[in-house]
Design an enzyme around this catalytic site. Sequence first.
Site, short mmCIF file in Angstrom:
data_model
loop_
_atom_site.label_atom_id
_atom_site.label_comp_id
_atom_site.label_asym_id
_atom_site.label_seq_id
_atom_site.Cartn_x
_atom_site.Cartn_y
_atom_site.Cartn_z
N HIS A 119 -7.05 -4.84 10.02
CA HIS A 119 -6.90 -4.52 8.59
C HIS A 119 -5.59 -5.08 8.04
CE1 HIS A 119 -5.07 -0.51 9.97
NE2 HIS A 119 -4.14 -0.97 9.16
N GLU A 152 -9.68 -1.91 5.44
CA GLU A 152 -10.33 -1.67 6.72
C GLU A 152 -11.51 -2.63 6.92
OE1 GLU A 152 -8.92 0.16 8.80
OE2 GLU A 152 -8.43 2.17 8.12
N ASP A 192 -7.36 -3.18 14.26
CA ASP A 192 -8.72 -3.58 13.86
C ASP A 192 -8.70 -4.72 12.84
OD1 ASP A 192 -7.79 -2.32 11.61
OD2 ASP A 192 -9.31 -0.75 11.56
N ASP A 246 0.83 -1.21 0.00
CA ASP A 246 0.00 0.00 0.00
C ASP A 246 0.86 1.26 0.00
OD1 ASP A 246 0.94 -0.43 2.57
OD2 ASP A 246 -1.02 -0.79 3.46
C1 GLP Z 1 -0.64 0.41 8.51
C2 GLP Z 1 -0.34 -0.33 7.22
C3 GLP Z 1 -0.55 -1.82 7.37
C4 GLP Z 1 0.17 -2.29 8.63
C5 GLP Z 1 -0.47 -1.63 9.82
C6 GLP Z 1 0.11 -2.10 11.15
O1 GLP Z 1 -1.97 0.78 8.64
N1 GLP Z 1 -1.09 0.11 6.12
O2 GLP Z 1 -0.05 -2.47 6.22
O3 GLP Z 1 0.07 -3.68 8.71
O4 GLP Z 1 -0.26 -0.23 9.70
O5 GLP Z 1 1.27 -1.41 11.44
P1 GLP Z 1 2.25 -1.78 12.61
O6 GLP Z 1 3.03 -2.97 12.12
O7 GLP Z 1 3.12 -0.58 12.77
O8 GLP Z 1 1.43 -2.09 13.80
#
Ligand code: GLP
Length: 263
Positions: free
Chosen positions: A142, A147, A140, A70
């Site tokens: 995602h 989402e 959540d 993303d």
């Molecule tokens: C963001 C990214 C996700 C990622 C998530 C969790 O929202 N778009 O791809 O998995 O954060 O991030 P973290 O690993 O920092 O908890």
Amino acid sequence: MRVVIQDNYDKMSKWAAEYIAKKINEHKEDRPFVLGLPTGSSPIGVYRNLIEMNKEGKVSFANVVTFNMDEYLGLPHEHDQSYWYFMHDNFFDHLVDMKPENINILNGMTDDPEAECARYEAKIASYGGIDLFMGGIGVDGHLAFNEPYTSLSSRTGVRNLTTDTRIVNSRFFGNDPEKVPAQALSVGIGTVTDSKEVLVLISGHNKARALAATVEGGVSQKWTCSALQMHNGAIIACDEEACGELMVDTYKYFLDIERKERL
Ligand code: GLP
């Protein structure tokens, strides 16, 4: 689904990096190994381990093509919170043999997001699909920026971020949720589950509910990560802290089954 429980974040990261390196090294097909990659704090340890192994000659990226999950819409490459910047800063710039032309990241500055997403899907298909997609998940559940209530068969497209996600991600934007872009480009759940294997990292107390929903809940668009239950090559690599909401018998089951596999 495999659930590989490690003592802590460092061990989870090492396990996942070794797994990915093994898959790259075993790849003998007459086409590049296609690797899907995430951003966030979850994969940083894996990236550090892979960089070290790459420098030691234990894994080469010369025949690896990558696709990132993303990118925020409207952030230029040089913005230190763009995922382009994150990936170069934390991973690609440190590899000795990664070819820049093999790096694919959605262009968050495109003036035609739909065309950009269609181009990305077509490019993945041109390589014959993704061999292994590594991912992380949000609190959540995602996966990428899919989402809650995103279709489990979604493809790469524009996503509106929830207020919750903007608040969680504001820690990287001076704690101001308004500074977090409101939209992103993201691969779909269907894009991820089309991959031969999916390896998702889940670490820390704040992900405990999401891990339980991923593994024990029903398959539901409420927790988009739960789509992995329908995938025949899904692996969750997690740490003890993330296991706090699992049922005791679930936790014991995976320790038992993984121990047998290791023997
Ligand atoms: C963001 C990214 C996700 C990622 C998530 C969790 O929202 N778009 O791809 O998995 O954060 O991030 P973290 O690993 O920092 O908890």
